[in-house]
Design an enzyme around this catalytic site. Structure first.
Site, PDB file in Angstrom:
ATOM      1  N   GLY A  14     -62.224 -49.000 101.172  1.00 23.39           N
ATOM      2  CA  GLY A  14     -62.083 -48.143  99.997  1.00 23.39           C
ATOM      3  C   GLY A  14     -60.665 -47.611  99.893  1.00 23.39           C
ATOM      4  N   ARG A  24     -45.172 -46.883 102.546  1.00 17.84           N
ATOM      5  CA  ARG A  24     -43.728 -46.599 102.465  1.00 17.84           C
ATOM      6  C   ARG A  24     -43.185 -46.143 103.822  1.00 17.84           C
ATOM      7  NH1 ARG A  24     -41.251 -41.613 101.606  1.00 17.84           N
ATOM      8  NH2 ARG A  24     -39.211 -41.650 100.577  1.00 17.84           N
ATOM      9  N   ARG A  75     -62.799 -55.959 100.284  1.00 20.50           N
ATOM     10  CA  ARG A  75     -63.759 -56.080 101.377  1.00 20.50           C
ATOM     11  C   ARG A  75     -63.845 -57.577 101.670  1.00 20.50           C
ATOM     12  NH1 ARG A  75     -65.751 -50.918  99.116  1.00 20.50           N
ATOM     13  NH2 ARG A  75     -65.347 -49.538 100.877  1.00 20.50           N
ATOM     14  N   CYS A  76     -63.588 -57.951 102.909  1.00 23.12           N
ATOM     15  CA  CYS A  76     -63.454 -59.373 103.246  1.00 23.12           C
ATOM     16  C   CYS A  76     -64.567 -59.800 104.200  1.00 23.12           C
ATOM     17  CB  CYS A  76     -62.081 -59.623 103.876  1.00 23.12           C
ATOM     18  SG  CYS A  76     -61.871 -61.301 104.484  1.00 23.12           S
ATOM     19  N   ASP A 106     -63.511 -46.371 108.426  1.00 20.43           N
ATOM     20  CA  ASP A 106     -64.329 -46.741 109.573  1.00 20.43           C
ATOM     21  C   ASP A 106     -64.503 -48.264 109.725  1.00 20.43           C
ATOM     22  OD1 ASP A 106     -66.165 -45.479 111.485  1.00 20.43           O
ATOM     23  OD2 ASP A 106     -67.649 -46.664 110.388  1.00 20.43           O
ATOM     24  N   GLY A 107     -64.867 -48.934 108.636  1.00 24.48           N
ATOM     25  CA  GLY A 107     -65.104 -50.376 108.681  1.00 24.48           C
ATOM     26  C   GLY A 107     -63.831 -51.139 109.008  1.00 24.48           C
ATOM     27  N   THR A 129     -59.022 -42.676 104.175  1.00 26.03           N
ATOM     28  CA  THR A 129     -60.330 -42.567 103.513  1.00 26.03           C
ATOM     29  C   THR A 129     -60.487 -41.168 102.942  1.00 26.03           C
ATOM     30  OG1 THR A 129     -62.713 -42.408 103.876  1.00 26.03           O
ATOM     31  CG2 THR A 129     -61.357 -42.165 105.823  1.00 26.03           C
ATOM     32  N   ASP A 131     -63.214 -39.754 102.642  1.00 30.29           N
ATOM     33  CA  ASP A 131     -64.433 -39.155 103.213  1.00 30.29           C
ATOM     34  C   ASP A 131     -64.175 -38.238 104.407  1.00 30.29           C
ATOM     35  OD1 ASP A 131     -65.738 -40.744 101.368  1.00 30.29           O
ATOM     36  OD2 ASP A 131     -66.093 -42.364 102.792  1.00 30.29           O
ATOM     37  N   ASP A 133     -64.222 -38.925 107.476  1.00 31.70           N
ATOM     38  CA  ASP A 133     -65.303 -39.105 108.451  1.00 31.70           C
ATOM     39  C   ASP A 133     -64.858 -39.821 109.730  1.00 31.70           C
ATOM     40  OD1 ASP A 133     -64.855 -41.519 107.215  1.00 31.70           O
ATOM     41  OD2 ASP A 133     -66.972 -41.993 106.892  1.00 31.70           O
ATOM     42  N   ARG A 166     -79.663 -22.481  84.517  1.00 28.59           N
ATOM     43  CA  ARG A 166     -79.377 -23.905  84.591  1.00 28.59           C
ATOM     44  C   ARG A 166     -78.865 -24.223  85.992  1.00 28.59           C
ATOM     45  NH1 ARG A 166     -76.276 -26.656  79.569  1.00 28.59           N
ATOM     46  NH2 ARG A 166     -78.301 -26.906  78.580  1.00 28.59           N
ATOM     47  N   MET A 173     -68.546 -37.833  96.708  1.00 31.14           N
ATOM     48  CA  MET A 173     -68.560 -38.931  97.681  1.00 31.14           C
ATOM     49  C   MET A 173     -68.592 -38.384  99.110  1.00 31.14           C
ATOM     50  SD  MET A 173     -66.100 -41.852  96.116  1.00 31.14           S
ATOM     51  CE  MET A 173     -66.741 -42.972  94.866  1.00 31.14           C
ATOM     52  N   ARG A 175     -69.918 -40.806 101.871  1.00 31.02           N
ATOM     53  CA  ARG A 175     -70.571 -41.840 102.664  1.00 31.02           C
ATOM     54  C   ARG A 175     -71.223 -41.265 103.926  1.00 31.02           C
ATOM     55  NH1 ARG A 175     -67.988 -47.699 103.870  1.00 31.02           N
ATOM     56  NH2 ARG A 175     -66.825 -46.616 105.444  1.00 31.02           N
ATOM     57  N   GLY A 189     -66.533 -22.229  94.663  1.00 36.45           N
ATOM     58  CA  GLY A 189     -67.449 -21.089  94.622  1.00 36.45           C
ATOM     59  C   GLY A 189     -68.855 -21.508  94.253  1.00 36.45           C
ATOM     60  N   LYS A 217     -78.155 -14.863  88.068  1.00 39.00           N
ATOM     61  CA  LYS A 217     -77.001 -15.686  87.717  1.00 39.00           C
ATOM     62  C   LYS A 217     -77.326 -16.531  86.492  1.00 39.00           C
ATOM     63  CE  LYS A 217     -74.774 -16.048  92.147  1.00 39.00           C
ATOM     64  NZ  LYS A 217     -74.309 -16.905  93.211  1.00 39.00           N
ATOM     65  N   LEU A 257     -63.891 -41.405  89.979  1.00 40.74           N
ATOM     66  CA  LEU A 257     -62.690 -40.626  89.620  1.00 40.74           C
ATOM     67  C   LEU A 257     -62.195 -39.817  90.815  1.00 40.74           C
ATOM     68  CD1 LEU A 257     -63.312 -37.382  88.928  1.00 40.74           C
ATOM     69  CD2 LEU A 257     -64.304 -38.379  86.887  1.00 40.74           C
TER      70      LEU A 257
HETATM   71  P1  ADP Z   1     -63.781 -48.867 105.044  1.00 44.04           P
HETATM   72  O1  ADP Z   1     -62.626 -49.312 105.870  1.00 44.04           O
HETATM   73  O2  ADP Z   1     -63.355 -48.086 103.854  1.00 44.04           O
HETATM   74  O3  ADP Z   1     -64.834 -48.175 105.873  1.00 44.04           O
HETATM   75  P2  ADP Z   1     -65.504 -51.263 104.831  1.00 44.04           P
HETATM   76  O4  ADP Z   1     -66.589 -50.726 105.714  1.00 44.04           O
HETATM   77  O5  ADP Z   1     -65.908 -51.935 103.583  1.00 44.04           O
HETATM   78  O6  ADP Z   1     -64.443 -50.159 104.390  1.00 44.04           O
HETATM   79  O7  ADP Z   1     -64.643 -52.302 105.704  1.00 44.04           O
HETATM   80  C1  ADP Z   1     -63.521 -52.936 105.149  1.00 44.04           C
HETATM   81  C2  ADP Z   1     -63.358 -54.307 105.719  1.00 44.04           C
HETATM   82  O8  ADP Z   1     -63.158 -54.241 107.135  1.00 44.04           O
HETATM   83  C3  ADP Z   1     -64.543 -55.243 105.568  1.00 44.04           C
HETATM   84  O9  ADP Z   1     -64.627 -55.835 104.298  1.00 44.04           O
HETATM   85  C4  ADP Z   1     -64.235 -56.284 106.631  1.00 44.04           C
HETATM   86  O10 ADP Z   1     -63.240 -57.173 106.189  1.00 44.04           O
HETATM   87  C5  ADP Z   1     -63.667 -55.415 107.746  1.00 44.04           C
HETATM   88  N1  ADP Z   1     -64.745 -55.058 108.684  1.00 44.04           N
HETATM   89  C6  ADP Z   1     -65.634 -54.043 108.614  1.00 44.04           C
HETATM   90  N2  ADP Z   1     -66.511 -54.075 109.636  1.00 44.04           N
HETATM   91  C7  ADP Z   1     -66.181 -55.161 110.388  1.00 44.04           C
HETATM   92  C8  ADP Z   1     -66.713 -55.768 111.571  1.00 44.04           C
HETATM   93  N3  ADP Z   1     -67.776 -55.249 112.199  1.00 44.04           N
HETATM   94  N4  ADP Z   1     -66.113 -56.885 112.035  1.00 44.04           N
HETATM   95  C9  ADP Z   1     -65.047 -57.414 111.420  1.00 44.04           C
HETATM   96  N5  ADP Z   1     -64.505 -56.909 110.294  1.00 44.04           N
HETATM   97  C10 ADP Z   1     -65.059 -55.798 109.782  1.00 44.04           C
END
Ligand code: ADP
Length: 326
Positions: A14, A24, A75-76, A106-107, A129, A131, A133, A166, A173, A175, A189, A217, A257
């Protein structure tokens, strides 16, 4: 000192405001230290497809104030597979890249950790991120800007929230983390924040109705962290409609947004410091660490800790929020 001549840099997962400021800082600090820099496009996908461009100082001119990421992000799925990572490593060898700086959540850092272990390549991560987190750092790049965006939006919603009784549920967000909801609630507030961290301990909706949502309120604003655990703002609204039909419930989902916009001063400074620290870390022979900030000091956090540990929410803030909403 490690013999690193060429750095590859990528943003993944993200996007978050401040990623450009980090790109930079990494680029310029590396060039200052007489390293080459290569920009890898679309996260790990760029490593798989070879979409890589040499970066000079002017490639990162005039970007510190821009949201998003000039390197694009993606995302790959291929990188999740052994075969995809093998192709990525071949690209790195072909391009003469000695070390990687990965900016993401995290991912992305999980992917970095696995890749570094498999191919023994030095990688330093930056926590990018909204988040907030990631364990081991007080804040992440993008979090402050997102918090400010939430504040501006909710202030506007409050202006229209004048009807009697109301109840506004505003989903933010996070996650599965409640940092944006809880600190956002304090900043605007709000009457309450509904966050996944304490989901199993208390029924936050009951608590809100019993204590927080006072009849005196005109309206109440509650920030709800997006999460399957809480069911988000829609889940909350459904519960209220069923059990307390006397309340006029409204739902706003702030959505994407929250990711956009020019980064705040805090995020630009954080990203600049962390970006410079990433190159320092590589020169000190650090590897498989995320750059973090604790009490305004740069720290190195092993990937294993940053990813695996749940970052605790400050429960004192919940208490303060309760007091301030009487
Ligand atoms: P974020 O980094 O924001 O948490 P994602 O969880 O979508 O986002 O992870 C981003 C990318 O990181 C994935 O699309 C993938 O290419 C790579 N990735 C995430 N988890 C793994 C994993 N367990 N092994 C290898 N690559 C990973």
């Amino acid at each position: 000192m490690a013999n690193i001549k060429c750095i590859g840099i990528l943003t993944s997962g993200g996007d978050a405001p401040g990623m450009n400021a980090a790109i930079r800082a990494v680029t310029r600090t590396a060039i200052y230290n007489e390293m080459e820099v290569k920009g890898i496009y679309r996260g790990y996908r760029g490593l798989v497809t070879g979409e890589i461009v040499p970066f000079k100082t002017n490639n990162v001119s005039n970007i510190i104030q821009q949201g998003g990421t000039i390197l694009k992000t993606a995302r790959c799925m291929e990188f999740m597979q052994l075969e995809g990572r093998k192709t990525a490593y071949e690209t790195i060898q072909r391009e003469g890249i000695d070390a990687l700086v990965v900016i993401g959540g995290d991912g992305s850092l999980t992917g970095a950790r696995i890749f570094a272990q498999e191919y023994n390549i030095p990688i330093v991560g930056l926590p990018g991120t909204i988040d907030n987190d990631l364990f081991g750092t007080d804040t992440t790049i993008g979090y402050d800007t997102a918090l400010n965006t939430i504040m501006e939006c909710v202030d506007k919603i409050r202006d229209t929230a004048s009807s009697h009784e109301r109840l506004f549920f505003i989903e933010v967000m996070g996650r599965d983390a409640g940092f944006l909801a809880l600190n956002g609630a304090l900043a605007v507030g709000a009457e309450a924040a509904i966050i996944p961290e304490i989901w199993t301990e208390v029924d936050q909706l009951e608590e809100l109705i019993e204590h927080g949502f006072r009849k005196s309120k005109n309206s109440s604003i509650v920030l709800v962290a997006e999460s399957e655990i809480t069911g988000g703002a829609m889940g909350m609204a459904d519960r209220v409609k069923q059990r307390y039909p006397q309340y006029d419930v409204r739902v706003t989902i702030l959505g994407h947004l929250q990711r956009g916009g020019s980064p705040s001063a805090t995020d630009r400074i954080l990203a600049s410091r962390m970006g410079a620290a990433a190159i320092d870390a590589l020169m000190e022979d650090q590897r498989n660490v995320m750059i973090g900030i604790q009490n305004d000091q740069i720290v190195y956090v092993p990937f294993s800790k940053a990813i695996k540990n749940d970052k605790p929410i400050n429960r004192d803030l919940l208490h303060t929020l309760r007091i301030l909403s009487i």
